[in-house]
Design a protein around this motif. Structure first.
Motif, short mmCIF file in Angstrom:
data_model
loop_
_atom_site.label_atom_id
_atom_site.label_comp_id
_atom_site.label_asym_id
_atom_site.label_seq_id
_atom_site.Cartn_x
_atom_site.Cartn_y
_atom_site.Cartn_z
N ASN A 1 -23.90 -58.62 -70.94
CA ASN A 1 -25.09 -58.27 -71.72
C ASN A 1 -25.86 -57.14 -71.05
OD1 ASN A 1 -27.10 -58.39 -73.59
ND2 ASN A 1 -27.95 -60.35 -72.91
N LYS A 2 -26.28 -56.15 -71.85
CA LYS A 2 -26.99 -55.02 -71.27
C LYS A 2 -28.47 -55.31 -71.08
CE LYS A 2 -23.71 -51.54 -72.76
NZ LYS A 2 -23.00 -52.17 -73.90
N GLU A 3 -29.10 -55.96 -72.08
CA GLU A 3 -30.51 -56.34 -71.93
C GLU A 3 -30.57 -57.82 -71.59
OE1 GLU A 3 -32.83 -54.83 -75.48
OE2 GLU A 3 -30.79 -54.23 -75.94
N LYS A 4 -30.91 -58.11 -70.33
CA LYS A 4 -30.75 -59.48 -69.84
C LYS A 4 -31.68 -60.50 -70.50
CE LYS A 4 -27.52 -58.50 -66.88
NZ LYS A 4 -26.15 -58.69 -67.38
N ASP A 5 -32.78 -60.03 -71.10
CA ASP A 5 -33.69 -61.04 -71.66
C ASP A 5 -33.49 -61.23 -73.16
OD1 ASP A 5 -34.71 -58.60 -72.37
OD2 ASP A 5 -36.80 -59.27 -72.28
N SER A 6 -32.57 -60.46 -73.78
CA SER A 6 -32.36 -60.71 -75.21
C SER A 6 -30.90 -61.04 -75.48
CB SER A 6 -32.83 -59.52 -76.05
OG SER A 6 -32.23 -58.34 -75.62
N SER B 1 -27.21 -61.25 -76.81
CA SER B 1 -26.25 -60.29 -77.31
C SER B 1 -25.62 -60.84 -78.58
CB SER B 1 -25.17 -60.01 -76.28
OG SER B 1 -24.35 -61.15 -76.12
#
Lengths: 192, 172
Positions: free
Chosen positions: A122-127, A129
């Protein structure tokens, strides 16, 4: 979304209880939820540790990667974002197989590890995928071949045919899984 | 089917251990390293689960939902959907134990083989506690923005309810 839902649950439930004069029920609910959660987590913990241990053996020996090769072509259609031979595919298939056989307590650790593994991609760790949501939908559809709790409840109530619900259950959950995956695709496209 | 279920875990354990031994890895150490991850995982899942159970308990035990069902009764009678199916349909995604308690009540009231009990059983059996699963999985790995996950999960649950209502008459 969850935030709004949470606010709604607490405010509507609390106000209704206060208006109907059942503040004592509200008090009990507020104070007991910590204990309820702890009981749940304590139930999960020992089996979680056990399965994580076994899973680590399977991972180090390469068994997990090997097992995923069978379901991989099918899974890569559902999860186009996951690179081939990625460890998460093995974990996802283990989770699905455990749930199919009604082993929810084994399914959960596999599912949690699968999510952790998807998090590394996942590229954005808080949202979440796209693959994470798809995997979640597969789990919320509760696809199982043996709904054991319901069968045993039916036996307890002296049903004439406790397992009569099995075939309709399988049909309903597979079709709803299929519909769920289509909904997931449509929403994923919309959300982009 | 029951035999397969019973043998599944022992066979799985045997296969994992034998395969690990054959590949000459330290099976014992690998097990301990894996099991160690259990505690941080449990610690991570506690706060989100606490929050969700806190909210859901207040809501499900408030009696508000029963009022809403009474209010909706005339509408359901108009479209010929048995009203008794509504509580399980609404509560299933929120709470697994609530669903089971409802099922138990229904079996006592109508008998386990009645039409209503069968529909309720199939809704309960072919779906899962969506909100709990979202909280558990996303909460444990620290996902805050769940995007469309809740919608996808709830729409799939709605599909389950509609399918149950359509498919049960074909079998019973």
């Amino acid at each position: 979304m969850i935030n709004k839902l949470w606010i709604f649950f607490i405010i509507s439930g609390s106000l209704f209880l206060i208006i109907t004069g059942k503040a004592d029920v509200l008090n009990a609910q507020i104070l007991s939820s910590g204990k309820t959660t702890l009981d749940l987590v304590i139930q999960i913990f020992p089996l979680l540790a056990l399965w994580l241990g076994l899973m680590n053996i399977a991972k180090q020996s390469g068994l997990l990667q090997k097992a995923s090769r069978f379901i991989s072509p099918f899974l890569s259609k559902i999860f186009p974002e996951i690179p081939k031979n990625h460890e998460s595919l093995g974990l996802i298939s283990s989770n699905i197989i455990a749930n199919l056989f009604g082993l929810g307590n084994a399914g959960t650790p596999f599912g949690l590890k699968a999510m952790e593994s998807l998090q590394t991609l996942n590229k954005e760790k808080d949202s979440a995928s796209r693959s994470m949501v798809t995997f979640l939908v597969i789990n919320t559809c509760g696809v199982t071949l043996v709904p054991t709790t319901i069968i045993s409840l039916r036996m307890m109530h002296d049903s004439t045919d406790p397992t009569s619900i099995v075939i309709p259950c399988i049909i309903v959950s597979f079709i709803s899984l299929f519909i769920g995956l289509i909904i997931d695709r449509i929403l994923a496209r919309k959300y982009k | 089917m029951k035999l397969i279920s019973n043998l599944f875990i022992p066979l799985l354990v045997l296969i994992v251990i034998i395969y690990g031994a054959k590949k000459k890895i330290n099976v014992y150490d690998a097990f301990i390293d894996g099991a160690k991850e259990g505690l941080p995982m449990v610690l991570n899942m506690f706060p989100p689960l606490l929050a969700m159970i806190f909210g859901i308990n207040i809501f499900t035990n408030s009696g508000l939902i029963d009022e809403v069902f009474n209010f909706l009764k005339p509408i359901f009678l108009l479209v010929h959907v048995p009203l008794e199916v509504l509580p399980i349909a609404v509560m299933r995604p929120l709470s697994g134990s609530f669903g089971l308690a409802l099922l138990n009540d229904m079996y006592t009231l109508y008998g386990p083989d009645s039409y209503l009990s069968i529909i309720t059983s199939i809704i309960q059996g072919s779906s899962d506690t969506t909100l709990y699963i979202i909280t558990l999985y996303f909460g444990t790995i620290g996902i805050k923005k769940i995007k469309y996950a809740l919608w996808a999960g709830l729409l799939a649950d709605l599909a389950t309810v509609i399918l149950s209502l359509l498919i049960v008459p074909l079998f019973f």
